[in-house]
Design a protein around this motif. Structure first.
Motif, mmCIF file in Angstrom:
data_model
loop_
_atom_site.group_PDB
_atom_site.id
_atom_site.type_symbol
_atom_site.label_atom_id
_atom_site.label_comp_id
_atom_site.label_asym_id
_atom_site.label_seq_id
_atom_site.Cartn_x
_atom_site.Cartn_y
_atom_site.Cartn_z
ATOM 1 N N GLY A 1 27.016 29.511 31.594
ATOM 2 C CA GLY A 1 28.270 28.771 31.494
ATOM 3 C C GLY A 1 28.909 28.935 30.128
ATOM 4 O O GLY A 1 28.476 29.743 29.312
ATOM 5 N N LYS A 2 29.984 28.149 29.875
ATOM 6 C CA LYS A 2 30.723 28.275 28.610
ATOM 7 C C LYS A 2 29.881 27.753 27.451
ATOM 8 O O LYS A 2 29.871 28.352 26.376
ATOM 9 C CB LYS A 2 32.043 27.516 28.686
ATOM 10 N N ALA A 3 29.193 26.626 27.647
ATOM 11 C CA ALA A 3 28.445 26.014 26.535
ATOM 12 C C ALA A 3 26.944 25.950 26.793
ATOM 13 O O ALA A 3 26.179 25.598 25.899
ATOM 14 C CB ALA A 3 28.977 24.600 26.274
ATOM 15 N N LYS A 4 26.524 26.279 28.029
ATOM 16 C CA LYS A 4 25.095 26.202 28.356
ATOM 17 C C LYS A 4 24.698 27.362 29.264
ATOM 18 O O LYS A 4 25.518 27.856 30.034
ATOM 19 C CB LYS A 4 24.777 24.877 29.087
ATOM 20 N N THR A 5 23.412 27.739 29.149
ATOM 21 C CA THR A 5 22.842 28.688 30.099
ATOM 22 C C THR A 5 21.752 27.952 30.859
ATOM 23 O O THR A 5 21.027 27.143 30.274
ATOM 24 C CB THR A 5 22.237 29.902 29.357
ATOM 25 N N LEU A 6 21.665 28.188 32.161
ATOM 26 C CA LEU A 6 20.666 27.519 32.995
ATOM 27 C C LEU A 6 19.613 28.529 33.456
ATOM 28 O O LEU A 6 19.952 29.637 33.891
ATOM 29 C CB LEU A 6 21.321 26.879 34.220
ATOM 30 N N PHE A 7 18.339 28.120 33.345
ATOM 31 C CA PHE A 7 17.221 28.938 33.809
ATOM 32 C C PHE A 7 16.423 28.123 34.815
ATOM 33 O O PHE A 7 16.399 26.884 34.744
ATOM 34 C CB PHE A 7 16.290 29.299 32.644
ATOM 35 N N LYS A 8 15.728 28.808 35.715
ATOM 36 C CA LYS A 8 14.807 28.086 36.603
ATOM 37 C C LYS A 8 13.706 27.477 35.772
ATOM 38 O O LYS A 8 13.202 28.102 34.841
ATOM 39 C CB LYS A 8 14.174 29.068 37.592
ATOM 40 N N GLY A 9 13.288 26.234 36.098
ATOM 41 C CA GLY A 9 12.136 25.632 35.437
ATOM 42 C C GLY A 9 10.858 26.081 36.132
ATOM 43 O O GLY A 9 10.920 26.695 37.196
ATOM 44 N N SER A 10 9.706 25.772 35.528
ATOM 45 C CA SER A 10 8.467 26.260 36.143
ATOM 46 C C SER A 10 8.081 25.438 37.375
ATOM 47 O O SER A 10 7.452 25.947 38.284
ATOM 48 C CB SER A 10 7.326 26.314 35.125
ATOM 49 N N GLU A 11 8.467 24.155 37.422
ATOM 50 C CA GLU A 11 8.205 23.339 38.618
ATOM 51 C C GLU A 11 9.363 23.515 39.589
ATOM 52 O O GLU A 11 10.520 23.596 39.158
ATOM 53 C CB GLU A 11 8.140 21.853 38.240
ATOM 54 N N PRO A 12 9.105 23.507 40.894
ATOM 55 C CA PRO A 12 10.216 23.585 41.849
ATOM 56 C C PRO A 12 11.169 22.405 41.671
ATOM 57 O O PRO A 12 10.739 21.301 41.335
ATOM 58 C CB PRO A 12 9.531 23.505 43.228
ATOM 59 N N GLY A 13 12.446 22.658 41.862
ATOM 60 C CA GLY A 13 13.424 21.572 41.748
ATOM 61 C C GLY A 13 13.792 21.235 40.319
ATOM 62 O O GLY A 13 14.451 20.222 40.072
ATOM 63 N N THR A 14 13.358 22.058 39.363
ATOM 64 C CA THR A 14 13.736 21.796 37.969
ATOM 65 C C THR A 14 14.534 22.975 37.401
ATOM 66 O O THR A 14 14.428 24.110 37.872
ATOM 67 C CB THR A 14 12.508 21.550 37.061
ATOM 68 N N ILE A 15 15.301 22.658 36.374
ATOM 69 C CA ILE A 15 16.145 23.653 35.689
ATOM 70 C C ILE A 15 15.996 23.425 34.191
ATOM 71 O O ILE A 15 15.835 22.279 33.742
ATOM 72 C CB ILE A 15 17.624 23.451 36.121
ATOM 73 N N ILE A 16 16.031 24.505 33.430
ATOM 74 C CA ILE A 16 16.080 24.364 31.970
ATOM 75 C C ILE A 16 17.522 24.622 31.520
ATOM 76 O O ILE A 16 18.110 25.653 31.853
ATOM 77 C CB ILE A 16 15.095 25.338 31.287
ATOM 78 N N GLN A 17 18.083 23.636 30.814
ATOM 79 C CA GLN A 17 19.441 23.778 30.257
ATOM 80 C C GLN A 17 19.298 24.206 28.802
ATOM 81 O O GLN A 17 18.727 23.480 27.996
ATOM 82 C CB GLN A 17 20.174 22.429 30.251
#
Ligand code: UDP
Length: 239
Positions: A10-26
């Motif tokens: 995104g413009k100010a953040k990048t999102l990655f998959k987290g290691s647990e299902p249903g999670t995201i790293i911002q």
């Protein structure tokens, strides 16, 4: 915590998959953009400040029982959040007129509104996020009427919380924007506050001097954005 695959830049953040299902790293970047990214600069340290400030606000909201996607801060620039289906509406609450409302309705910036006003903008960069009504949102299936009613309730509770927290440190909350997500998880099903809450998405004016301590400093070339955000973080005891 190991980052998974990049899922959104995104413009100010990048999102990655987290290691647990249903999670995201911002991951909070230092990029500052305005006018639909027509103005763009790197403000060294902005991402670190917004990561901390968003953690502070989301944690405070959670303590009041207002659901948010925030799970925990991982490091200086990253936080773990719940994955959610983002409703394509920017939800803006205004206490004083400013920005697009002042331009649209010819109300002088800083005029206190008779009551907090909740507005919806359709999240669409190609259209410059147009103002829409609840009728549009329901008719085009962006959200149900039941969800919109809940979103207004959440938005006004966030407004009460943020206004109080800011007033306590001599800052007037002029307006802010939140984004809402849907979660279908075993632990929790329903709406929650997603994205971020930071001076990138609020208007914050010093109560005494009227000095702007938010992204308008960048939008309107009023000075050093990092200094403004640092001042907010210092007053709140976040740094
Ligand atoms: N806002 C935001 N992202 C957007 C548009 C607005 O975070 O894409 C925030 C903005 O910082 C302000 C509030 O929403 O706190 C109301 O913004 P406004 O509609 O006045 O638009 P602007 O003048 O910022 O274009």
């Amino acid at each position: 915590m190991a980052r998974g695959k990049k899922i959104y830049d995104g413009k100010a953040k990048t999102l990655f998959k987290g290691s647990e299902p249903g999670t995201i790293i911002q991951y909070f970047k230092d990029d500052a953009t305005a006018f639909n990214a027509k103005k763009h600069e790197i403000i060294s340290g902005k991402g670190v400040l917004n990561n901390r400030l968003s953690e502070f606000f989301m944690t405070g909201l959670k303590e009041l029982g207002i659901p948010t996607h925030f799970i925990k801060r991982l490091n200086m620039r990253e936080q773990l959040v719940m994955s959610a289906e983002i409703i394509p509406l920017e939800v803006v609450v205004r206490n004083f007129s400013a920005g697009s409302m002042s331009n649209r309705l010819g109300i002088k910036e800083g005029t206190r509104l008779p009551r907090p006003i909740v507005e919806f903008y359709y999240k669409n960069d190609e259209l410059d996020d147009p103002l829409v009504t609840e009728e549009h949102a329901v008719a085009f299936n962006w959200a149900t009427q039941i969800e919109l009613d809940e979103i207004v309730t959440i938005a006004l509770r966030v407004n009460d919380y943020l206004s109080g927290v800011m007033k306590a440190v001599g800052i007037r909350l002029i307006d802010f924007k939140i984004e809402i997500g849907r979660v279908f998880d075993n632990d929790y099903q329903g709406l929650l506050i997603a994205d971020e809450i930071s001076p990138d998405s609020c208007r914050l004016w010093d109560i005494e001097t009227g000095e702007k301590l938010d992204k308008d400093v960048f939008r309107r070339d009023l000075g050093d954005l990092k200094d403004a955000y640092t001042e907010v973080a210092k007053r709140l005891g976040v740094i």
